[in-house]
Each structure stands twice: as C-alpha cells, then as structure tokens.
Design an enzyme around this catalytic site. Sequence first.
Site, PDB file in Angstrom:
ATOM      1  N   ASP A   1       0.845  -1.320   0.136  1.00  0.00           N
ATOM      2  CA  ASP A   1      -0.044  -0.060   0.110  1.00  0.00           C
ATOM      3  C   ASP A   1       0.780   1.067  -0.052  1.00  0.00           C
ATOM      4  O   ASP A   1       2.148   1.207   0.276  1.00  0.00           O
ATOM      5  CB  ASP A   1      -0.695  -0.051   1.200  1.00  0.00           C
ATOM      6  CG  ASP A   1      -2.011  -0.870   1.082  1.00  0.00           C
ATOM      7  OD1 ASP A   1      -2.212  -1.563   0.055  1.00  0.00           O
ATOM      8  OD2 ASP A   1      -2.759  -1.222   2.407  1.00  0.00           O
TER       9      ASP A   1
ATOM     10  N   ARG B   1      -1.337  -0.725  -8.487  1.00  0.00           N
ATOM     11  CA  ARG B   1      -2.686  -0.163  -8.232  1.00  0.00           C
ATOM     12  C   ARG B   1      -2.840   1.542  -8.304  1.00  0.00           C
ATOM     13  O   ARG B   1      -2.187   2.114  -7.596  1.00  0.00           O
ATOM     14  CB  ARG B   1      -3.044  -0.608  -6.693  1.00  0.00           C
ATOM     15  CG  ARG B   1      -4.551  -0.309  -6.338  1.00  0.00           C
ATOM     16  CD  ARG B   1      -4.651  -0.094  -4.728  1.00  0.00           C
ATOM     17  NE  ARG B   1      -4.571  -1.537  -4.297  1.00  0.00           N
ATOM     18  CZ  ARG B   1      -4.400  -1.735  -3.139  1.00  0.00           C
ATOM     19  NH1 ARG B   1      -3.757  -1.157  -2.155  1.00  0.00           N
ATOM     20  NH2 ARG B   1      -4.268  -3.144  -2.758  1.00  0.00           N
TER      21      ARG B   1
HETATM   22  P1  FDA Z   1     -13.886   9.656  -4.785  1.00  0.00           P
HETATM   23  O1  FDA Z   1     -13.452   9.627  -3.364  1.00  0.00           O
HETATM   24  O2  FDA Z   1     -13.766  11.027  -5.775  1.00  0.00           O
HETATM   25  O3  FDA Z   1     -15.385   9.120  -4.740  1.00  0.00           O
HETATM   26  C1  FDA Z   1     -16.274   8.952  -5.836  1.00  0.00           C
HETATM   27  C2  FDA Z   1     -17.518   8.385  -5.587  1.00  0.00           C
HETATM   28  O4  FDA Z   1     -17.337   6.938  -4.882  1.00  0.00           O
HETATM   29  C3  FDA Z   1     -18.282   9.153  -4.293  1.00  0.00           C
HETATM   30  O5  FDA Z   1     -18.943  10.178  -4.679  1.00  0.00           O
HETATM   31  C4  FDA Z   1     -19.115   7.890  -3.550  1.00  0.00           C
HETATM   32  O6  FDA Z   1     -20.365   7.784  -4.435  1.00  0.00           O
HETATM   33  C5  FDA Z   1     -17.982   6.821  -3.997  1.00  0.00           C
HETATM   34  N1  FDA Z   1     -17.411   6.650  -2.688  1.00  0.00           N
HETATM   35  C6  FDA Z   1     -16.019   7.044  -2.570  1.00  0.00           C
HETATM   36  N2  FDA Z   1     -15.605   6.781  -1.251  1.00  0.00           N
HETATM   37  C7  FDA Z   1     -16.496   6.113  -0.710  1.00  0.00           C
HETATM   38  C8  FDA Z   1     -16.708   5.767   0.487  1.00  0.00           C
HETATM   39  N3  FDA Z   1     -15.718   5.633   1.683  1.00  0.00           N
HETATM   40  N4  FDA Z   1     -17.971   5.244   0.942  1.00  0.00           N
HETATM   41  C9  FDA Z   1     -19.073   5.258   0.219  1.00  0.00           C
HETATM   42  N5  FDA Z   1     -18.959   5.662  -1.093  1.00  0.00           N
HETATM   43  C10 FDA Z   1     -17.677   6.128  -1.413  1.00  0.00           C
HETATM   44  N6  FDA Z   1      -5.338   5.260  -0.647  1.00  0.00           N
HETATM   45  C11 FDA Z   1      -3.948   5.487  -0.471  1.00  0.00           C
HETATM   46  O7  FDA Z   1      -3.658   6.519  -0.121  1.00  0.00           O
HETATM   47  N7  FDA Z   1      -2.918   4.384  -0.359  1.00  0.00           N
HETATM   48  C12 FDA Z   1      -3.600   3.129  -0.590  1.00  0.00           C
HETATM   49  O8  FDA Z   1      -2.837   2.171  -0.800  1.00  0.00           O
HETATM   50  C13 FDA Z   1      -4.914   2.928  -1.227  1.00  0.00           C
HETATM   51  N8  FDA Z   1      -5.380   1.705  -1.288  1.00  0.00           N
HETATM   52  C14 FDA Z   1      -6.523   1.390  -1.777  1.00  0.00           C
HETATM   53  C15 FDA Z   1      -7.142   0.278  -2.444  1.00  0.00           C
HETATM   54  C16 FDA Z   1      -8.441   0.212  -3.214  1.00  0.00           C
HETATM   55  C17 FDA Z   1      -8.749  -1.136  -3.564  1.00  0.00           C
HETATM   56  C18 FDA Z   1      -8.979   1.252  -2.943  1.00  0.00           C
HETATM   57  C19 FDA Z   1     -10.695   1.176  -3.653  1.00  0.00           C
HETATM   58  C20 FDA Z   1      -8.639   2.407  -2.425  1.00  0.00           C
HETATM   59  C21 FDA Z   1      -7.509   2.528  -1.901  1.00  0.00           C
HETATM   60  N9  FDA Z   1      -7.172   3.855  -1.510  1.00  0.00           N
HETATM   61  C22 FDA Z   1      -5.854   3.965  -1.055  1.00  0.00           C
HETATM   62  C23 FDA Z   1      -8.183   4.849  -1.249  1.00  0.00           C
HETATM   63  C24 FDA Z   1      -8.239   5.972  -2.348  1.00  0.00           C
HETATM   64  O9  FDA Z   1      -7.097   6.694  -2.387  1.00  0.00           O
HETATM   65  C25 FDA Z   1      -9.410   6.876  -2.274  1.00  0.00           C
HETATM   66  O10 FDA Z   1      -9.162   7.500  -0.957  1.00  0.00           O
HETATM   67  C26 FDA Z   1     -10.684   5.931  -2.172  1.00  0.00           C
HETATM   68  O11 FDA Z   1     -10.521   5.082  -2.911  1.00  0.00           O
HETATM   69  C27 FDA Z   1     -11.657   7.091  -2.812  1.00  0.00           C
HETATM   70  O12 FDA Z   1     -11.655   7.490  -3.879  1.00  0.00           O
HETATM   71  P2  FDA Z   1     -12.420   7.227  -5.336  1.00  0.00           P
HETATM   72  O13 FDA Z   1     -11.571   6.914  -6.236  1.00  0.00           O
HETATM   73  O14 FDA Z   1     -13.384   6.060  -4.913  1.00  0.00           O
HETATM   74  O15 FDA Z   1     -13.131   8.685  -5.157  1.00  0.00           O
END
Ligand code: FDA
Length: 302
Positions: free
Chosen positions: A130, A180
């Site tokens: 990560d 990732r």
């Molecule tokens: P964004 O936050 O813009 O959200 C887009 C939409 O997705 C929202 O409008 C909502 O609908 C939905 N959504 C997002 N988060 C949600 C939540 N918690 N609950 C409900 N709905 C939600 N970060 C990091 O710094 N280091 C890492 O190693 C990782 N590893 C990682 C693994 C995996 C498999 C995932 C999916 C994510 C990570 N992350 C991470 C977290 C990542 O950086 C980020 O903070 C979250 O995924 C939220 O970003 P989105 O791309 O979902 O978009």
Amino acid sequence: MIRNTLLWLSERRGLQAYILRSRIARTVSRRFVAGETLGEAIEVARKLNSVGIKVTLDHLGESVSDPGGATQATMHYVRILERIAQEGVDSGISIKPTQIGLAIDEDLCRSNMKQIAEAARSIGNFVRMDMESSEYTEATLRVFYSLRPEFDNIGVVVQSYMRRSEEDVRRLCGIGASVRLCKGAYKEPESVAFQQKSDVDANYLKLLATLGECSAPLAVATHDDRMIDAGRQISQNGRRDWSFEFQMLYGVRRDVQARLVAEGYRMRVYVPYGTEWYPYFMRRMAERPANLAFVLRSMVGK
Ligand code: FDA
C-alpha cells in the site's frame, strides 16, 4: 473542510483509544471492516469469492514504532498467507510498509517485506505494498524497486493526488511493475499533492491512460463512475485479461462491484480486519460525509 477535520482526527491517538472502546462504534465499523480476527476476514473473503469477487486481505495497523511490533506484523502476514492457502480462498494480501518497519528503519522494512514476498511466492500468491502518506512515498518505492528484480509477485500503489506520480508511473511501466492506481487518502500539503478534486481526477485519467498503454498488470482502484468508465475503455482496447482488474473497498458501492462482475470484469475487494481499525475507518469517513451521517445516526440510535 469536513474531510480535513476527519483526516486530522484519524491521526489523534487519544480519540482512537476512546472510539476503540465504544461498542457502538465497533459495530458501525463493521460496514467497512470485516471483523477483528483472521477467521472473520476469511469468512468474508469466502462470501465475496462465492459471488465471483477476488479479495486482498489487509491486517489493519500502521506506524509501528518498535522493531518487535514490525516483526510480529510480518509473522502475522506469513500466517495469513498460510491460512489463505489452507482455506483455498482467492485472496492476495495488502501491506502498509510502516506496519512492517518503514517508520523505524528502511532495511528492517525491506527484510520483513522480503520474508513476506518469499512466503507468498512459495504458495503462488501476490503481495501489494500500500502507499501511505508522502513522508514514506520515496522510501516505499526504494524498498519496492530493490526487491522487484527478485520478486515478480509484488506490486505497488500510485496515488493520483501526488504531483510526482506521472514520473513514477513512467518508471514503473518501464519495468513492467504491477500498479494499483488510486486517488490517495491522506492529508497532504499543496507542495506535494493536488488539492482540488478536479485536479486529482484529471491526473487519475491521465495516469490511467499511460498505464493502459503499457503492458504491466493494472488495478483500477476507485468507486468513481468516471474513473470506472475510463477503466472499462482501457480494458476494451485490449486489456481484458488477467492483467487488468477493478478494485474497491469492502462495504463501498457493493452494487457497482456486482455489476462489474456481471459484465465479466475481474473485480477485487480490499478487505481490512483487525483491532486497529480507527485510522482506516476515519479515512473512509473523510471520503464521504454521508458515511459520517450514517455513523452518527447509528450512534444516537435513529
Ligand atoms: P472519490 O473519493 O472521488 O469518490 C467517488 C464516489 O465514490 C463518491 O462520490 C461516492 O459515490 C463513492 N465513494 C467513494 N468513497 C466512498 C466511501 N468511503 N463510502 C461510500 N462511497 C464512497 N489510498 C491510499 O492513499 N493508499 C492506498 O494504498 C490505497 N489503497 C486502496 C485500495 C483500494 C482497493 C481502493 C478502492 C482504494 C484505496 N485507497 C488507497 C483509497 C483511495 O485513495 C481513495 O481515498 C478512495 O478510493 C476514494 O476515492 P475514489 O476513487 O473512490 O473517488
């Protein structure tokens, strides 16, 4: 504003102790955390596997400050790998480098990571490092690059909010490293990270395009429909095989997870478990204030 406050609170140890003692908070955390034991996490993994979803298990914990704790975390990851093999669940593992010593000594982290990578290789499994806050980006990548020639069963994470990521992606593509791609979950200063969502999203799409053109394994980690659509596009342009997958967090957008499986995509869910769920849980709250409202409603019993 709410995001920054929650991210600030995620680092407050005093509040952590208070929240961890709260039975209601523990119950509510179950929406995003599989449980406190490996057995509970394996059960969740099994259920996800049964609907066609692959898993990556994360034993919660970060910022370990004593070598003994880092060694313990390392041994625990080796046990997780053994259990995954015994139980026959379709799961890899994800590790926070500071959990296995990066905040103490880079060589300690490298040696622990090597032990875990060896254990994973012996059972044909995969380990994702990560990416944590920017304080550790360079050191995490150094550990990764030093082990990658020996281990092709390890991968790393790139965060689109980081200004440096374009350069990192080019170098990672150059060696065929498994990446990732996510947006990034920590509170970072403007000097190192984009602050506006529009800039973070634009950079995500740009990095995704670059990653889509190289043949290295790619995990599109997001819950954002626009990013998912861009991932679909890349996959349809020739990457619809084992080397491309979507990844989401346990408990987030389960409907979309099911839809992507139905469309025939590889879908992997990040399943965290353990007693140290507070910082992880607070970062999830920071991502979506609606989740906070859900938690507050549960806590006042409505
Ligand atoms: P964004 O936050 O813009 O959200 C887009 C939409 O997705 C929202 O409008 C909502 O609908 C939905 N959504 C997002 N988060 C949600 C939540 N918690 N609950 C409900 N709905 C939600 N970060 C990091 O710094 N280091 C890492 O190693 C990782 N590893 C990682 C693994 C995996 C498999 C995932 C999916 C994510 C990570 N992350 C991470 C977290 C990542 O950086 C980020 O903070 C979250 O995924 C939220 O970003 P989105 O791309 O979902 O978009």
